[in-house]
Design a protein around this motif. Structure first.
Motif, PDB file in Angstrom:
ATOM      1  N   LYS A   1      -6.493   1.620   1.775  1.00 35.33           N
ATOM      2  CA  LYS A   1      -6.895   1.007   0.499  1.00 35.33           C
ATOM      3  C   LYS A   1      -6.616  -0.492   0.498  1.00 35.33           C
ATOM      4  O   LYS A   1      -7.481  -1.288   0.150  1.00 35.33           O
ATOM      5  N   SER A   2      -5.406  -0.855   0.890  1.00 38.07           N
ATOM      6  CA  SER A   2      -5.070  -2.284   0.887  1.00 38.07           C
ATOM      7  C   SER A   2      -5.979  -3.042   1.856  1.00 38.07           C
ATOM      8  O   SER A   2      -6.481  -4.119   1.535  1.00 38.07           O
TER       9      SER A   2
ATOM     10  N   LYS B   1      -0.593  -6.341   0.816  1.00 39.97           N
ATOM     11  CA  LYS B   1       0.203  -5.953   1.990  1.00 39.97           C
ATOM     12  C   LYS B   1      -0.343  -4.657   2.556  1.00 39.97           C
ATOM     13  O   LYS B   1      -0.636  -3.721   1.829  1.00 39.97           O
TER      14      LYS B   1
ATOM     15  N   THR C   1       2.158  -0.294  -3.311  1.00 35.92           N
ATOM     16  CA  THR C   1       1.771  -0.521  -4.692  1.00 35.92           C
ATOM     17  C   THR C   1       2.454   0.507  -5.586  1.00 35.92           C
ATOM     18  O   THR C   1       2.375   1.691  -5.323  1.00 35.92           O
TER      19      THR C   1
HETATM   20 MG   LIG Z   1      -1.545  -0.057   0.269  1.00 42.46          MG
END
Ligand SMILES: [Mg+2]
Ligand SMILES: Nc1nc2c(ncn2[C@@H]2O[C@H](COP(=O)(O)OP(=O)(O)O)[C@@H](O)[C@H]2O)c(=O)[nH]1
Length: 420
Positions: A175-176, A189, A196
């Motif tokens: 996702k990041s 990050k 998160t």
């Molecule tokens: Mg992430």
């Protein structure tokens, strides 16, 4: 919040930049004093003023306290070479524009302050002209074009409807990395940890303008020009110019905690609550295609199908890890699609991507370290082969650029065009 966070704080073609260094200092000292006075040294105004003045004098940190003497000096700056050529229109425009950006209800008070304390005799006419330009939209040819254009662009962008995109996934789906790939900037990050813990709002600014963020621990807006000095740990909201085909769109990506985070079940609840609330226009679900069909993914997909009332894009990520001799991307997409239809989704929208490859291709090659560079070389070779042309599996565009082969351009287009 939205207006403040996406507001364009700097200007790169301010007419006062052509003044001498000494005059520029006098100019920003007067402007800062006035803004400090009218705002009673408000924190957000201090930030706005600091960046705006910084783009005139080429450095940050101007004193921010009321000093009537400095205001008067700035109103008397006379541009050398031109007799009777003051820069009062610029100065008054800046006062009005920054006060409007901070709190437009304070404009009448600004007029009163200028009228009674600073604008005597024929300065009053200039003040009236600038005032009716801001309050009544009356054209004023004496205000320099770069300033007029800056404001018009800002007003138009800030009043355009905001598209909210909720991004959900289980831990380590990428996702990041995907959010970074969409924005083209590495602000989230990435790690094999669930970083998160709260919702994080990532906004686009429609011009290059540094990074504005809201620190939830300090409860204030902050700004930095450089990604390296960006401290996002406590930032609940962040805005910067996306390196993306979404770069002119008023858009916000909402990053959520990984749903199956075993360290903190609260995180999962935060995300499920966000899905249920439907306060977004599009939902992106990300699966790690390497571990296709895990129980955690099935659980999350069931929740999405049950509670989400908005268009969903189902993203199959990490496809750069697939091998042509062993895995069929085509079959995987078909299987996934059939599963979604069985769950009750009509014509599921599926986007195959490699977030990692997309991000590496978008980043500035000069900023990559040796590991990233050699990985990029490998990925470029891989994505020039038809098997890895991810865009071709779901669209008719079979001859994409190497970056579009990662699926990122198609995904951005879907985000742009899908509406609730
Ligand atoms: Mg992430
Ligand atoms: N090979 C490959 N690895 C990826 C890709 N996307 C993410 N990763 C890696 O997967 C791990 C988890 O990614 P991250 O973005 O932190 O996942 P998150 O927990 O969902 O936010 C990291 O080591 C990433 O480098 C991808 O498209 N390809």
């Amino acid at each position: 919040m939205k207006k403040y966070i996406i507001h364009r704080c700097s200007i790169n073609n301010h007419p006062a930049r052509s003044l001498s260094a000494k005059q520029r200092n006098t100019y920003v000292a007067g402007l800062s004093s006035l803004l400090a006075e009218i705002s009673a040294c408000d924190e957000y105004m201090r930030m706005l003023c600091n960046i705006w003045c910084g783009s005139i004098v080429g450095r940050e940190q101007t004193a921010f306290r009321s000093n009537p003497k400095k205001v008067k000096q700035s109103l008397s700056i006379q541009r050398t070479g031109f007799r009777f050529f003051w820069i009062r229109y610029e100065l008054l425009f800046d006062c009005y524009y920054l006060v409007e950006s901070w709190d437009s209800s304070k404009l009448p008070a600004l007029y009163d302050l200028l009228h009674s304390n600073y604008c005597k005799w024929f300065r009053k006419r200039i003040l009236r002209n600038v005032h009716s330009y801001f309050m009544e939209n009356k054209p004023c040819s004496r205000i320099p074009t770069p300033l007029v254009l800056h404001r018009l662009d800002t007003l138009s962008f800030e009043s355009s409807p905001l598209k909210k995109v909720l991004v959900v996934a289980n831990v380590s789906a990428g996702k990041s990395t995907l959010i970074n790939a969409i924005t083209g900037v590495r602000t989230c990050k990435t790690a094999n940890l669930a970083c998160t813990t709260n919702l994080k709002y990532i906004f686009n600014k429609n011009h290059e303008d540094g990074f504005t963020y809201f620190s939830s621990s300090e409860k204030k807006y902050q700004y930095t020009y450089y990604l390296d000095s960006l401290k996002t740990e406590n930032a609940s909201h962040i805005a910067f110019h996306f390196n993306s085909s979404l770069s002119d769109t008023n858009i916000c990506l909402i990053d959520t905690p990984g749903v199956n985070d075993s360290h903190n079940s609260n995180n999962g609840r935060t995300t499920l609550e966000a899905i249920r609330q439907n306060q977004y226009d599009v939902l992106l679900f990300i699966a790690n295609a390497k571990n296709f069909g895990t129980d955690d993914d099935k659980k999350l997909l069931h929740k999405i199908v049950k509670h989400c009332k908005k268009p969903v894009v189902f993203i199959l990520n990490q496809l750069d890890c697939f091998k042509q001799s062993e895995d069929s991307i085509e079959k995987m997409i078909t299987d996934f699609s059939n599963d979604m239809v069985k769950m009750g989704v009509n014509s599921p929208i599926i986007a195959p991507v490699s977030a990692k490859a997309a991000l590496l291709m978008k980043r500035n090659p000069n900023e990559l370290d040796d590991d990233d560079s050699s990985e990029l070389d490998l990925l470029k070779k891989r994505f020039s082969r038809p098997y890895y042309n991810l865009q071709a599996y779901t669209t008719n565009n079979t001859h994409p650029s190497i970056t579009s082969a990662t699926g990122i351009d198609n995904l951005e287009l879907l985000i742009k065009n899908l509406t609730p």
